[in-house]
Design an enzyme around this catalytic site. Structure first.
Site, PDB file in Angstrom:
ATOM      1  N   CYS A  93       0.802  -1.223   0.000  1.00  0.00           N
ATOM      2  CA  CYS A  93       0.000   0.000   0.000  1.00  0.00           C
ATOM      3  C   CYS A  93       0.835   1.274   0.000  1.00  0.00           C
ATOM      4  O   CYS A  93       0.276   2.374   0.040  1.00  0.00           O
ATOM      5  CB  CYS A  93      -1.015   0.008   1.145  1.00  0.00           C
ATOM      6  SG  CYS A  93      -0.331  -0.345   2.758  1.00  0.00           S
ATOM      7  N   HIS A 334      -9.601   2.759   0.275  1.00  0.00           N
ATOM      8  CA  HIS A 334      -8.164   2.467   0.186  1.00  0.00           C
ATOM      9  C   HIS A 334      -7.899   1.520  -0.982  1.00  0.00           C
ATOM     10  O   HIS A 334      -7.916   0.303  -0.816  1.00  0.00           O
ATOM     11  CB  HIS A 334      -7.723   1.856   1.516  1.00  0.00           C
ATOM     12  CG  HIS A 334      -6.268   1.540   1.637  1.00  0.00           C
ATOM     13  ND1 HIS A 334      -5.305   1.985   0.762  1.00  0.00           N
ATOM     14  CD2 HIS A 334      -5.601   0.790   2.573  1.00  0.00           C
ATOM     15  CE1 HIS A 334      -4.124   1.541   1.131  1.00  0.00           C
ATOM     16  NE2 HIS A 334      -4.275   0.809   2.232  1.00  0.00           N
TER      17      HIS A 334
END
Length: 382
Positions: A93, A334
């Protein structure tokens, strides 16, 4: 120290809407998310520079595949020409931010051709992976014998380790949601969005009535503090920027974000959520900037607990107006490989589009599965 006007600079920045996995962008592949953003960034740069930039490379972060070098596919699909290569980065991420760092580093090393960099994730269309016919959700973040928790388990462990209560987490999630709702109402996302006609033209609306909803969520772990309300939603989306050398010698005095410094660090893989804190401190030290001088932070809010743990280590108040001023991943979602690039697009909107004076400092950062932190320091140039 290198003059800011001579540093690599970001002169265009865009992102797609962000949508929860399985919803508004569920039918779009990685290619279909990345191509419109790459094309929009190239078009924006052409407008501000007065001529099309000759792009040396497209660098995109991506975590879940399907492989095949999505950056190269996006370069071709965006019509940049078959002579423009592509480079796909996987720092989980932190991938989107790492891609922008890679592009900046190449320019700093002397290749003064522009690059398009960012990230893309289609959690909805990611392929099922398996070993011996048994499907698995993710590959290991650490080798056998090391702690290798899933990110949700790691965030719960971090909340317990740091004594971060559910009340603090819920309050932080509510604040992020309210800030995002205010940004939507004021149109502060409008200029950065690339509408995906037929799929989504705007972000999924932040949850309304968040204070009423938060107490109703049950803990994700028995007697734990993490819930679906203070945890980000896995999402689809893409974001990209154009990075080029700054200064008159390279034909660019265009306003933008100069890349002052950056850092990638390792931390305990058992508590990966803290990684952004040492990365930010390292990057600030390399930039010669104090924490108090930072006007805008964009930290990827994967979990309220993880973000609070980072803020506590930095000594930044959780309600600091500099932090994710228009909300973050807890409100919008996200998209793993894209989120670090979304953070940079948000800084561009807040500082460059928002009219911040030259010299204003912004920081983007992410904590990363497996025990990593990625951060970069930017300065407004005009």
């Amino acid at each position: 120290m290198t003059e800011s006007h001579a540093l690599p600079r970001i002169v265009a920045a865009r992102r797609t809407p962000i949508a929860t996995r399985g919803r508004a962008l569920a039918a779009l592949t990685v290619e279909q998310l990345a191509v419109p953003v790459v094309r929009a960034v190239h078009d924006d740069a052409t407008h501000v520079l007065g001529l099309p930039p000759v792009v040396a490379d497209v660098v995109l972060g991506n975590c879940m595949g399907p492989g095949g070098n999505p950056a190269r596919v996006a370069a071709l699909g965006a019509g940049l020409g078959f002579d423009v290569p592509g480079f796909t980065v996987d720092r989980q991420c932190g991938s989107g931010l790492a891609a922008i760092i890679e592009a900046s580093t190449a320019i700093s090393a002397g290749d003064h051709r522009p690059r398009i960099a960012g990230g893309v994730e289609s959690a909805s269309t990611a392929p099922t992976r398996s070993v011996d016919g048994i499907a698995y959700a993710r590959a290991p973040f650490a080798p056998a014998g090391w702690h290798d928790p899933d990110m949700t388990r790691a965030a719960e462990d971090l909340a317990e380790h740091d004594g971060i209560s559910r009340g603090r987490q819920d309050a932080y999630a509510a604040r992020s949601t309210h800030r995002a709702a205010s940004a939507v109402a004021a149109g502060r996302f409008t200029d950065e969005l690339v509408a995906l006609v037929g799929a989504a033209e705007h972000d999924e609306a932040p949850r309304s009535g968040i204070e009423r909803l938060l107490p109703r969520f049950t803990p994700l772990f028995s007697e734990g503090s993490l819930t679906a309300g203070n945890t980000c939603r896995v999402s689809d989306g893409a974001a990209a920027v154009l990075v080029m050398p700054g200064g008159p010698a390279h034909g660019s005095t265009t306003p933008g974000l100069a890349v002052r410094a950056h850092a990638v660090v390792g931390c305990d893989p058992a508590l990966p959520g803290i990684g952004a804190a040492p990365a930010i401190l390292d990057a600030l030290d390399r930039a010669g900037v104090d924490l108090a001088q930072v006007a805008a932070f964009e930290i990827v809010e994967a979990f309220a607990a993880q973000t609070l743990a980072v803020l506590d280590r930095l000594g930044v108040a959780e309600d600091d107006e500099r932090l994710c001023a228009d909300g973050g991943a807890l409100a919008l979602g996200h998209p793993w490989g894209a989120s670090g690039a979304v953070a940079v697009v948000r800084l561009f909107s807040r500082l460059v589009r928002g009219g911040a004076p030259a010299g204003t400092i912004g920081v983007a950062a992410a904590s990363v599965g497996g025990g990593l932190g990625v951060a970069a320091v930017f300065e407004v140039v005009r």
